[in-house]
Write a protein that holds these residues in place. Sequence first.
Motif, PDB file in Angstrom:
ATOM      1  N   ARG A  38       0.782  -1.160   0.093  1.00  0.00           N
ATOM      2  CA  ARG A  38       0.032   0.148  -0.166  1.00  0.00           C
ATOM      3  C   ARG A  38       0.988   1.292   0.103  1.00  0.00           C
ATOM      4  N   GLN A  39       0.116   2.442  -0.524  1.00  0.00           N
ATOM      5  CA  GLN A  39       1.049   3.550  -0.685  1.00  0.00           C
ATOM      6  C   GLN A  39       0.041   4.577  -0.246  1.00  0.00           C
ATOM      7  N   ALA A  40       0.269   5.310   1.012  1.00  0.00           N
ATOM      8  CA  ALA A  40      -0.504   6.558   1.263  1.00  0.00           C
ATOM      9  C   ALA A  40       0.114   7.764   0.789  1.00  0.00           C
ATOM     10  N   PRO A  41      -0.517   8.647   0.856  1.00  0.00           N
ATOM     11  CA  PRO A  41      -0.112  10.126   0.106  1.00  0.00           C
ATOM     12  C   PRO A  41       1.074  10.595   0.685  1.00  0.00           C
ATOM     13  N   GLY A  42       2.072  10.824   0.051  1.00  0.00           N
ATOM     14  CA  GLY A  42       3.337  11.476   0.438  1.00  0.00           C
ATOM     15  C   GLY A  42       4.218  10.313   1.223  1.00  0.00           C
ATOM     16  N   LYS A  43       3.991   9.147   1.098  1.00  0.00           N
ATOM     17  CA  LYS A  43       4.586   7.977   1.687  1.00  0.00           C
ATOM     18  C   LYS A  43       5.128   6.972   0.763  1.00  0.00           C
ATOM     19  N   GLN A  44       6.120   6.278   1.122  1.00  0.00           N
ATOM     20  CA  GLN A  44       6.785   5.151   0.379  1.00  0.00           C
ATOM     21  C   GLN A  44       5.709   3.930   0.388  1.00  0.00           C
ATOM     22  N   ARG A  45       5.675   3.069  -0.948  1.00  0.00           N
ATOM     23  CA  ARG A  45       5.101   2.033  -0.878  1.00  0.00           C
ATOM     24  C   ARG A  45       5.437   0.963   0.218  1.00  0.00           C
ATOM     25  N   GLU A  46       4.746   0.266   0.797  1.00  0.00           N
ATOM     26  CA  GLU A  46       4.865  -0.649   1.989  1.00  0.00           C
ATOM     27  C   GLU A  46       4.183  -1.935   2.110  1.00  0.00           C
ATOM     28  N   THR A 106       9.676 -15.174 -12.094  1.00  0.00           N
ATOM     29  CA  THR A 106       9.492 -14.475 -12.970  1.00  0.00           C
ATOM     30  C   THR A 106       9.587 -12.824 -12.567  1.00  0.00           C
ATOM     31  N   ASP A 107       9.576 -11.729 -13.338  1.00  0.00           N
ATOM     32  CA  ASP A 107       9.533 -10.626 -12.916  1.00  0.00           C
ATOM     33  C   ASP A 107       8.248 -10.358 -12.208  1.00  0.00           C
ATOM     34  N   ARG A 108       8.193  -9.507 -11.112  1.00  0.00           N
ATOM     35  CA  ARG A 108       6.829  -9.402 -10.483  1.00  0.00           C
ATOM     36  C   ARG A 108       5.706  -8.395 -11.361  1.00  0.00           C
ATOM     37  N   SER A 109       4.708  -9.005 -11.314  1.00  0.00           N
ATOM     38  CA  SER A 109       3.543  -8.257 -11.891  1.00  0.00           C
ATOM     39  C   SER A 109       2.707  -7.564 -10.792  1.00  0.00           C
ATOM     40  N   TRP A 110       2.312  -6.359 -11.092  1.00  0.00           N
ATOM     41  CA  TRP A 110       1.481  -5.324 -10.414  1.00  0.00           C
ATOM     42  C   TRP A 110       0.285  -4.959 -10.888  1.00  0.00           C
ATOM     43  N   GLY A 111      -0.858  -4.841  -9.823  1.00  0.00           N
ATOM     44  CA  GLY A 111      -2.008  -4.465 -10.342  1.00  0.00           C
ATOM     45  C   GLY A 111      -2.039  -2.859 -10.373  1.00  0.00           C
ATOM     46  N   GLN A 112      -3.250  -2.613 -10.772  1.00  0.00           N
ATOM     47  CA  GLN A 112      -3.255  -0.919 -11.029  1.00  0.00           C
ATOM     48  C   GLN A 112      -3.640  -0.241  -9.664  1.00  0.00           C
ATOM     49  N   GLY A 113      -3.994  -0.884  -8.665  1.00  0.00           N
ATOM     50  CA  GLY A 113      -4.342  -0.397  -7.479  1.00  0.00           C
ATOM     51  C   GLY A 113      -5.834  -0.222  -7.027  1.00  0.00           C
ATOM     52  N   THR A 114      -5.903  -0.134  -5.913  1.00  0.00           N
ATOM     53  CA  THR A 114      -7.737   0.263  -5.536  1.00  0.00           C
ATOM     54  C   THR A 114      -7.374   1.095  -4.352  1.00  0.00           C
ATOM     55  N   GLN A 115      -8.142   2.105  -4.150  1.00  0.00           N
ATOM     56  CA  GLN A 115      -8.244   3.173  -3.201  1.00  0.00           C
ATOM     57  C   GLN A 115      -9.173   2.612  -1.957  1.00  0.00           C
ATOM     58  N   VAL A 116      -8.266   2.773  -0.776  1.00  0.00           N
ATOM     59  CA  VAL A 116      -9.171   2.482   0.507  1.00  0.00           C
ATOM     60  C   VAL A 116      -9.085   3.775   1.268  1.00  0.00           C
ATOM     61  N   ILE A 117     -10.225   4.318   1.636  1.00  0.00           N
ATOM     62  CA  ILE A 117     -10.341   5.776   2.416  1.00  0.00           C
ATOM     63  C   ILE A 117     -10.976   5.283   3.832  1.00  0.00           C
ATOM     64  N   VAL A 118     -10.267   5.574   4.859  1.00  0.00           N
ATOM     65  CA  VAL A 118     -10.944   5.523   6.065  1.00  0.00           C
ATOM     66  C   VAL A 118     -11.299   6.586   6.614  1.00  0.00           C
ATOM     67  N   SER A 119     -12.372   6.779   6.999  1.00  0.00           N
ATOM     68  CA  SER A 119     -12.719   8.322   7.393  1.00  0.00           C
ATOM     69  C   SER A 119     -14.321   8.335   7.835  1.00  0.00           C
ATOM     70  N   SER A 120     -14.564   9.092   8.713  1.00  0.00           N
ATOM     71  CA  SER A 120     -15.858   9.192   9.574  1.00  0.00           C
ATOM     72  C   SER A 120     -16.508  10.602   8.761  1.00  0.00           C
TER      73      SER A 120
END
Length: 120
Positions: A38-46, A106-120
Amino acid sequence: QVQLVESGGGLVQPGGSLRLSCAASGSIFSIYSMGWYRQAPGKQREFVARITNGGTTKYADSVKGRFTISRDNASHTVYLQLSSLKAEDTAVYYCYRDQWGPTGWTDRSWGQGTQVIVSS
């Protein structure tokens, strides 16, 4: 070549749950490691979690006890159940797949990403 399609992201309140899916297609081999970053705004992928074809799992400390990864080998799909979600879980979640082919990993394959937002 492997294509990965993710789904299941969205907006959820703190304490809520979501289930992400990642379906693989294309040149599929049976020995693999598949999981999520996952990658949060302004942070590295973890790293978040991964599972092997044999069912061995690994989790980041930050999600242990809250997230569960599972797989369906027949449909080449991996799932990530997100529970007890916190605001800090907000990120784009990326699925990946490593697999053992005729000439090795093989070389790693990646998906396009899906957004998760946790907010009230």
